[in-house]
Design a protein around this motif. Structure first.
Motif, PDB file in Angstrom:
ATOM      1  N   ARG A   1       1.202 -10.986  -9.739  1.00  0.00           N
ATOM      2  CA  ARG A   1       2.342 -10.713  -8.872  1.00  0.00           C
ATOM      3  C   ARG A   1       3.346  -9.821  -9.575  1.00  0.00           C
ATOM      4  O   ARG A   1       3.392  -9.736 -10.793  1.00  0.00           O
ATOM      5  CB  ARG A   1       3.012 -12.018  -8.446  1.00  0.00           C
ATOM      6  CG  ARG A   1       2.132 -12.777  -7.494  1.00  0.00           C
ATOM      7  CD  ARG A   1       2.878 -13.906  -6.841  1.00  0.00           C
ATOM      8  NE  ARG A   1       1.929 -14.638  -6.013  1.00  0.00           N
ATOM      9  CZ  ARG A   1       1.870 -15.944  -5.934  1.00  0.00           C
ATOM     10  NH1 ARG A   1       2.717 -16.682  -6.614  1.00  0.00           N
ATOM     11  NH2 ARG A   1       0.978 -16.523  -5.178  1.00  0.00           N
ATOM     12  N   ALA A   2       4.200  -9.208  -8.790  1.00  0.00           N
ATOM     13  CA  ALA A   2       5.240  -8.341  -9.333  1.00  0.00           C
ATOM     14  C   ALA A   2       6.182  -9.136 -10.223  1.00  0.00           C
ATOM     15  O   ALA A   2       6.341 -10.338 -10.044  1.00  0.00           O
ATOM     16  CB  ALA A   2       6.013  -7.702  -8.183  1.00  0.00           C
TER      17      ALA A   2
ATOM     18  N   THR B   1      12.302  -5.430  -7.459  1.00  0.00           N
ATOM     19  CA  THR B   1      10.861  -5.206  -7.286  1.00  0.00           C
ATOM     20  C   THR B   1      10.600  -4.771  -5.856  1.00  0.00           C
ATOM     21  O   THR B   1      11.413  -5.012  -4.956  1.00  0.00           O
ATOM     22  CB  THR B   1      10.038  -6.476  -7.582  1.00  0.00           C
ATOM     23  OG1 THR B   1      10.437  -7.509  -6.684  1.00  0.00           O
ATOM     24  CG2 THR B   1      10.221  -6.931  -9.016  1.00  0.00           C
ATOM     25  N   TRP B   2       9.456  -4.144  -5.644  1.00  0.00           N
ATOM     26  CA  TRP B   2       9.057  -3.705  -4.317  1.00  0.00           C
ATOM     27  C   TRP B   2       7.540  -3.650  -4.262  1.00  0.00           C
ATOM     28  O   TRP B   2       6.897  -3.217  -5.227  1.00  0.00           O
ATOM     29  CB  TRP B   2       9.632  -2.327  -4.010  1.00  0.00           C
ATOM     30  CG  TRP B   2       9.329  -1.828  -2.647  1.00  0.00           C
ATOM     31  CD1 TRP B   2       9.938  -2.191  -1.483  1.00  0.00           C
ATOM     32  CD2 TRP B   2       8.332  -0.856  -2.279  1.00  0.00           C
ATOM     33  NE1 TRP B   2       9.393  -1.511  -0.421  1.00  0.00           N
ATOM     34  CE2 TRP B   2       8.402  -0.691  -0.884  1.00  0.00           C
ATOM     35  CE3 TRP B   2       7.396  -0.126  -3.006  1.00  0.00           C
ATOM     36  CZ2 TRP B   2       7.571   0.187  -0.193  1.00  0.00           C
ATOM     37  CZ3 TRP B   2       6.564   0.740  -2.319  1.00  0.00           C
ATOM     38  CH2 TRP B   2       6.663   0.896  -0.930  1.00  0.00           C
ATOM     39  N   THR B   3       6.973  -4.118  -3.163  1.00  0.00           N
ATOM     40  CA  THR B   3       5.533  -4.045  -2.934  1.00  0.00           C
ATOM     41  C   THR B   3       5.297  -3.276  -1.652  1.00  0.00           C
ATOM     42  O   THR B   3       5.848  -3.624  -0.607  1.00  0.00           O
ATOM     43  CB  THR B   3       4.916  -5.453  -2.818  1.00  0.00           C
ATOM     44  OG1 THR B   3       5.216  -6.178  -4.022  1.00  0.00           O
ATOM     45  CG2 THR B   3       3.407  -5.374  -2.650  1.00  0.00           C
TER      46      THR B   3
ATOM     47  N   TRP C   1       4.496  -1.808 -11.878  1.00  0.00           N
ATOM     48  CA  TRP C   1       4.631  -3.069 -12.624  1.00  0.00           C
ATOM     49  C   TRP C   1       3.421  -3.351 -13.503  1.00  0.00           C
ATOM     50  O   TRP C   1       3.523  -4.037 -14.508  1.00  0.00           O
ATOM     51  CB  TRP C   1       4.920  -4.240 -11.695  1.00  0.00           C
ATOM     52  CG  TRP C   1       3.721  -4.782 -11.001  1.00  0.00           C
ATOM     53  CD1 TRP C   1       3.210  -4.386  -9.816  1.00  0.00           C
ATOM     54  CD2 TRP C   1       2.879  -5.833 -11.465  1.00  0.00           C
ATOM     55  NE1 TRP C   1       2.098  -5.118  -9.512  1.00  0.00           N
ATOM     56  CE2 TRP C   1       1.872  -6.012 -10.505  1.00  0.00           C
ATOM     57  CE3 TRP C   1       2.877  -6.637 -12.592  1.00  0.00           C
ATOM     58  CZ2 TRP C   1       0.870  -6.961 -10.640  1.00  0.00           C
ATOM     59  CZ3 TRP C   1       1.871  -7.587 -12.726  1.00  0.00           C
ATOM     60  CH2 TRP C   1       0.886  -7.739 -11.749  1.00  0.00           C
TER      61      TRP C   1
ATOM     62  N   ARG D   1       2.534  -2.303  -6.408  1.00  0.00           N
ATOM     63  CA  ARG D   1       3.705  -3.048  -6.865  1.00  0.00           C
ATOM     64  C   ARG D   1       4.514  -2.199  -7.845  1.00  0.00           C
ATOM     65  O   ARG D   1       3.968  -1.623  -8.781  1.00  0.00           O
ATOM     66  CB  ARG D   1       3.260  -4.344  -7.519  1.00  0.00           C
ATOM     67  CG  ARG D   1       2.633  -5.259  -6.492  1.00  0.00           C
ATOM     68  CD  ARG D   1       1.985  -6.453  -7.162  1.00  0.00           C
ATOM     69  NE  ARG D   1       1.307  -7.265  -6.178  1.00  0.00           N
ATOM     70  CZ  ARG D   1       0.067  -7.062  -5.756  1.00  0.00           C
ATOM     71  NH1 ARG D   1      -0.631  -6.061  -6.247  1.00  0.00           N
ATOM     72  NH2 ARG D   1      -0.471  -7.851  -4.860  1.00  0.00           N
ATOM     73  N   TRP D   2       5.817  -2.184  -7.620  1.00  0.00           N
ATOM     74  CA  TRP D   2       6.731  -1.407  -8.437  1.00  0.00           C
ATOM     75  C   TRP D   2       7.852  -2.300  -8.945  1.00  0.00           C
ATOM     76  O   TRP D   2       8.238  -3.270  -8.287  1.00  0.00           O
ATOM     77  CB  TRP D   2       7.350  -0.273  -7.620  1.00  0.00           C
ATOM     78  CG  TRP D   2       6.376   0.793  -7.245  1.00  0.00           C
ATOM     79  CD1 TRP D   2       5.487   0.763  -6.206  1.00  0.00           C
ATOM     80  CD2 TRP D   2       6.170   2.032  -7.902  1.00  0.00           C
ATOM     81  NE1 TRP D   2       4.748   1.918  -6.182  1.00  0.00           N
ATOM     82  CE2 TRP D   2       5.150   2.725  -7.206  1.00  0.00           C
ATOM     83  CE3 TRP D   2       6.751   2.638  -9.010  1.00  0.00           C
ATOM     84  CZ2 TRP D   2       4.709   3.980  -7.596  1.00  0.00           C
ATOM     85  CZ3 TRP D   2       6.309   3.897  -9.386  1.00  0.00           C
ATOM     86  CH2 TRP D   2       5.289   4.551  -8.681  1.00  0.00           C
TER      87      TRP D   2
ATOM     88  N   THR E   1      -2.028 -12.673  -3.506  1.00  0.00           N
ATOM     89  CA  THR E   1      -2.208 -12.217  -4.875  1.00  0.00           C
ATOM     90  C   THR E   1      -1.999 -13.375  -5.848  1.00  0.00           C
ATOM     91  O   THR E   1      -1.014 -14.096  -5.737  1.00  0.00           O
ATOM     92  CB  THR E   1      -1.196 -11.097  -5.189  1.00  0.00           C
ATOM     93  OG1 THR E   1      -1.376 -10.055  -4.240  1.00  0.00           O
ATOM     94  CG2 THR E   1      -1.397 -10.552  -6.589  1.00  0.00           C
TER      95      THR E   1
ATOM     96  N   HIS F   1      10.216   4.309  -5.656  1.00  0.00           N
ATOM     97  CA  HIS F   1       8.945   3.609  -5.841  1.00  0.00           C
ATOM     98  C   HIS F   1       7.783   4.301  -5.127  1.00  0.00           C
ATOM     99  O   HIS F   1       7.029   3.676  -4.399  1.00  0.00           O
ATOM    100  CB  HIS F   1       9.059   2.145  -5.420  1.00  0.00           C
ATOM    101  CG  HIS F   1       9.804   1.931  -4.148  1.00  0.00           C
ATOM    102  ND1 HIS F   1       9.331   2.317  -2.923  1.00  0.00           N
ATOM    103  CD2 HIS F   1      11.016   1.392  -3.936  1.00  0.00           C
ATOM    104  CE1 HIS F   1      10.205   1.989  -2.002  1.00  0.00           C
ATOM    105  NE2 HIS F   1      11.243   1.430  -2.592  1.00  0.00           N
TER     106      HIS F   1
ATOM    107  N   ALA G   1      -1.804  -8.575  -0.358  1.00  0.00           N
ATOM    108  CA  ALA G   1      -0.489  -8.729  -0.977  1.00  0.00           C
ATOM    109  C   ALA G   1       0.020 -10.157  -0.835  1.00  0.00           C
ATOM    110  O   ALA G   1       0.709 -10.671  -1.700  1.00  0.00           O
ATOM    111  CB  ALA G   1       0.505  -7.755  -0.352  1.00  0.00           C
TER     112      ALA G   1
END
Length: 109
Positions: A29-30, A72-74, A97, A80-81, A24, A51, A21
């Motif tokens: 990326r997100a 966004t959230w990882t 995403w 990734r969301w 990346t 998520h 992560a």
């Protein structure tokens, strides 16, 4: 000595999960919040309350639907969301995403 070995193994395991992560490539990326417009790039995307893949589906975004990325959230495992608001339905929720494509309005005629 066994405690040190277990601690080292735990640190190594965690770093294996987190390093992908952290490194990346930019193209993967997100989405960035507020960075142009995004649209659904697959036939349909479930919009969820949170998520996680098991959460309740509250809407459906269809191919070509324009969405606004609001967060966004990882996950620690690298999933990734993007929290989006679907322009057509005004539903706000989370989608993967990878189901979105970036559309920069400044580059359109």
């Amino acid at each position: 000595m066994a405690v040190i070995g277990r601690a080292s193994a735990a640190v190594l395991s965690l770093s294996i999960l987190l390093v992908p992560a952290a490194v990346t490539p930019a193209g993967e990326r997100a989405p960035e919040v507020g960075a142009g417009w995004w649209e659904v790039s697959v036939s349909a995307a479930n919009v969820r309350t949170d998520h996680f893949g098991e959460d309740t589906v509250i809407g459906l975004a269809r191919s070509g639907d324009v969405v606004e990325v609001v967060d966004t959230w990882t996950s620690p495992l690298g999933a990734r969301w993007a929290k989006v608001m679907v322009a057509r339905t005004r539903v706000t929720g989370w989608v993967l995403w990878s189901l979105l494509a970036h559309r920069d309005p400044s580059s359109e005629p």
